[in-house]
Each structure stands twice: as structure tokens, then as C-alpha cells.
Design a protein around this motif. Structure first.
Motif, PDB file in Angstrom:
ATOM      1  N   GLU A   1       0.760  -1.104   0.600  1.00 47.87           N
ATOM      2  CA  GLU A   1      -0.015  -0.251   0.250  1.00 47.87           C
ATOM      3  C   GLU A   1       1.000   1.186   0.350  1.00 47.87           C
ATOM      4  OE1 GLU A   1      -0.603   1.021   4.754  1.00 47.87           O
ATOM      5  OE2 GLU A   1      -2.239  -0.184   3.221  1.00 47.87           O
ATOM      6  N   ARG A   2       2.169   1.607  -0.600  1.00 45.85           N
ATOM      7  CA  ARG A   2       2.835   2.088  -0.906  1.00 45.85           C
ATOM      8  C   ARG A   2       2.078   3.675  -0.853  1.00 45.85           C
ATOM      9  NH1 ARG A   2       7.469   1.264   1.272  1.00 45.85           N
ATOM     10  NH2 ARG A   2       8.797  -0.362   0.774  1.00 45.85           N
ATOM     11  N   ARG A   3       2.019   4.339  -0.283  1.00 49.49           N
ATOM     12  CA  ARG A   3       1.256   5.671  -0.122  1.00 49.49           C
ATOM     13  C   ARG A   3       2.374   6.354  -1.471  1.00 49.49           C
ATOM     14  NH1 ARG A   3       1.471   4.609   5.103  1.00 49.49           N
ATOM     15  NH2 ARG A   3      -0.942   4.574   5.551  1.00 49.49           N
ATOM     16  N   ALA A   4       1.766   7.801  -1.527  1.00 50.38           N
ATOM     17  CA  ALA A   4       2.382   9.023  -2.797  1.00 50.38           C
ATOM     18  C   ALA A   4       3.148   9.597  -2.223  1.00 50.38           C
ATOM     19  CB  ALA A   4       0.958   9.713  -3.703  1.00 50.38           C
ATOM     20  N   SER A   5       3.137  10.571  -0.970  1.00 51.34           N
ATOM     21  CA  SER A   5       3.438  11.256  -0.933  1.00 51.34           C
ATOM     22  C   SER A   5       5.236  10.626  -0.102  1.00 51.34           C
ATOM     23  CB  SER A   5       3.385  12.054   0.121  1.00 51.34           C
ATOM     24  OG  SER A   5       2.631  11.492   1.080  1.00 51.34           O
ATOM     25  N   GLY A   6       6.384  11.085  -0.326  1.00 55.49           N
ATOM     26  CA  GLY A   6       7.198  10.677  -0.040  1.00 55.49           C
ATOM     27  C   GLY A   6       7.656  11.186   0.677  1.00 55.49           C
ATOM     28  N   PHE A   7       7.669  11.762   1.749  1.00 53.02           N
ATOM     29  CA  PHE A   7       8.035  12.692   2.839  1.00 53.02           C
ATOM     30  C   PHE A   7       7.175  13.065   3.783  1.00 53.02           C
ATOM     31  CE2 PHE A   7       5.425  15.410  -0.564  1.00 53.02           C
ATOM     32  CZ  PHE A   7       4.827  16.059   0.819  1.00 53.02           C
ATOM     33  N   VAL A   8       8.033  13.702   4.824  1.00 57.47           N
ATOM     34  CA  VAL A   8       7.578  13.792   5.854  1.00 57.47           C
ATOM     35  C   VAL A   8       7.660  15.750   6.534  1.00 57.47           C
ATOM     36  CG1 VAL A   8       7.223  13.722   8.594  1.00 57.47           C
ATOM     37  CG2 VAL A   8       7.270  11.705   6.791  1.00 57.47           C
ATOM     38  N   ILE A   9       6.625  16.222   6.577  1.00 59.96           N
ATOM     39  CA  ILE A   9       6.846  18.122   7.016  1.00 59.96           C
ATOM     40  C   ILE A   9       6.585  17.894   8.978  1.00 59.96           C
ATOM     41  CG2 ILE A   9       5.982  20.050   6.915  1.00 59.96           C
ATOM     42  CD1 ILE A   9       5.387  19.332   3.527  1.00 59.96           C
TER      43      ILE A   9
ATOM     44  N   ILE B   1      10.717  21.493   8.795  1.00 56.56           N
ATOM     45  CA  ILE B   1      12.574  20.537   8.420  1.00 56.56           C
ATOM     46  C   ILE B   1      11.291  19.407   7.290  1.00 56.56           C
ATOM     47  CG2 ILE B   1      13.336  19.119   8.971  1.00 56.56           C
ATOM     48  CD1 ILE B   1      14.196  21.438   9.851  1.00 56.56           C
ATOM     49  N   ILE B   2      11.740  18.929   6.108  1.00 49.76           N
ATOM     50  CA  ILE B   2      11.349  18.249   5.436  1.00 49.76           C
ATOM     51  C   ILE B   2      12.455  16.632   5.455  1.00 49.76           C
ATOM     52  CG2 ILE B   2      10.896  17.961   2.871  1.00 49.76           C
ATOM     53  CD1 ILE B   2       9.694  20.201   2.648  1.00 49.76           C
ATOM     54  N   VAL B   3      11.679  16.044   5.579  1.00 46.77           N
ATOM     55  CA  VAL B   3      12.768  14.409   5.506  1.00 46.77           C
ATOM     56  C   VAL B   3      11.624  14.149   4.339  1.00 46.77           C
ATOM     57  CG1 VAL B   3      13.092  12.851   6.332  1.00 46.77           C
ATOM     58  CG2 VAL B   3      12.406  14.813   8.120  1.00 46.77           C
ATOM     59  N   ASP B   4      12.846  13.441   3.903  1.00 48.77           N
ATOM     60  CA  ASP B   4      12.461  12.901   2.260  1.00 48.77           C
ATOM     61  C   ASP B   4      13.330  11.790   2.237  1.00 48.77           C
ATOM     62  OD1 ASP B   4      14.116  13.813   1.380  1.00 48.77           O
ATOM     63  OD2 ASP B   4      12.833  14.986   0.303  1.00 48.77           O
TER      64      ASP B   4
END
Length: 117
Positions: free
Chosen positions: A38-46, A111-114
Motif C-alpha cells: 500500500e505504498r503512499r504517493a507522498s515520499g516525505f514528512v514535514i 523541516i522536510i525529511v524525504d
């Protein structure tokens, strides 16, 4: 005139807030990534950085005291977060153009982590 003491205090507060993110990153990325099927479309956390009143730091207010994203990226807290993310094959960066909702006219600091597919 920029008050160097106020600038240093703000950078210390930001550094401390960023360092606290280290405890959350691995879990947040795992949750955001989702299970393999179920991979999600977004590949980052803000992560929005917040002041003592728990409101997001507005970029314009930081610029008024002379703080730029490069200053934040050089703090001990961000360096520790960046090193931690690199050990997880992730990247961390300071972003100063985040609008968390329509109620915020000015961009906020985050801060963005990706770095995952």
C-alpha cells in the motif's frame, strides 16, 4: 539593527526543537511509507517548527531577527537530525515556504525529511 543575543536565543530554541524530531523520524517515516502493498504517493514528512506559544515559526518573523535557513541548517540540532537521517538513507532539509493552512498568510518554517520511493 539585528539583536545578536535575540538571534542566538532563537537559533538555540530552533536547534533544540529540531533535535527533538530525531526521536520521531523513524516511526513517522515508517508510518508515512506504509506497507509494501500500500505504498503512499507522498515520499516525505514535514515537521513545522513551533515557537513557545506552539504556533508555527513564520519565516518573515525569523528574517526580521536576521535568521536565514542557512543559519538553521548549521545548528547542532539540525546537524544531528541530518546525520541521523543519513544513517537511515534519508535526507533532511530546512524549508521556509510552507503554508500549513489557509489561516497562515505568511510562509512558515519546517523541516522536510524525504528520500524514499
Amino acid at each position: 539593527m539585528i539583536d545578536e543575543e535575540q538571534k542566538a536565543e532563537q537559533l538555540t530554541q530552533l536547534s533544540n526543537e529540531i533535535e527533538k524530531l530525531i526521536d520521531r523520524v523513524a516511526d513517522d517515516v515508517r508510518e508515512q511509507r506504509g506497507a509494501e502493498e500500500e505504498r503512499r504517493a507522498s515520499g516525505f514528512v514535514i515537521y513545522l517548527l513551533r515557537n513557545t506559544e506552539n504556533a508555527p515559526f513564520q519565516t518573515l518573523l525569523l528574517k526580521k531577527v536576521g535568521i536565514a535557513t542557512n543559519d538553521i541548517a548549521q545548528t547542532p540540532g539540525f546537524t544531528a537530525l541530518k546525520d541521523y537521517c543519513e544513517r537511515l538513507s534519508l535526507q533532511a532539509r530546512v524549508e521556509d515556504a510552507i503554508r500549513p493552512s489557509r489561516e497562515f498568510i505568511n510562509p512558515c518554517l519546517g523541516i522536510i525529511v524525504d528520500g524514499w520511493p
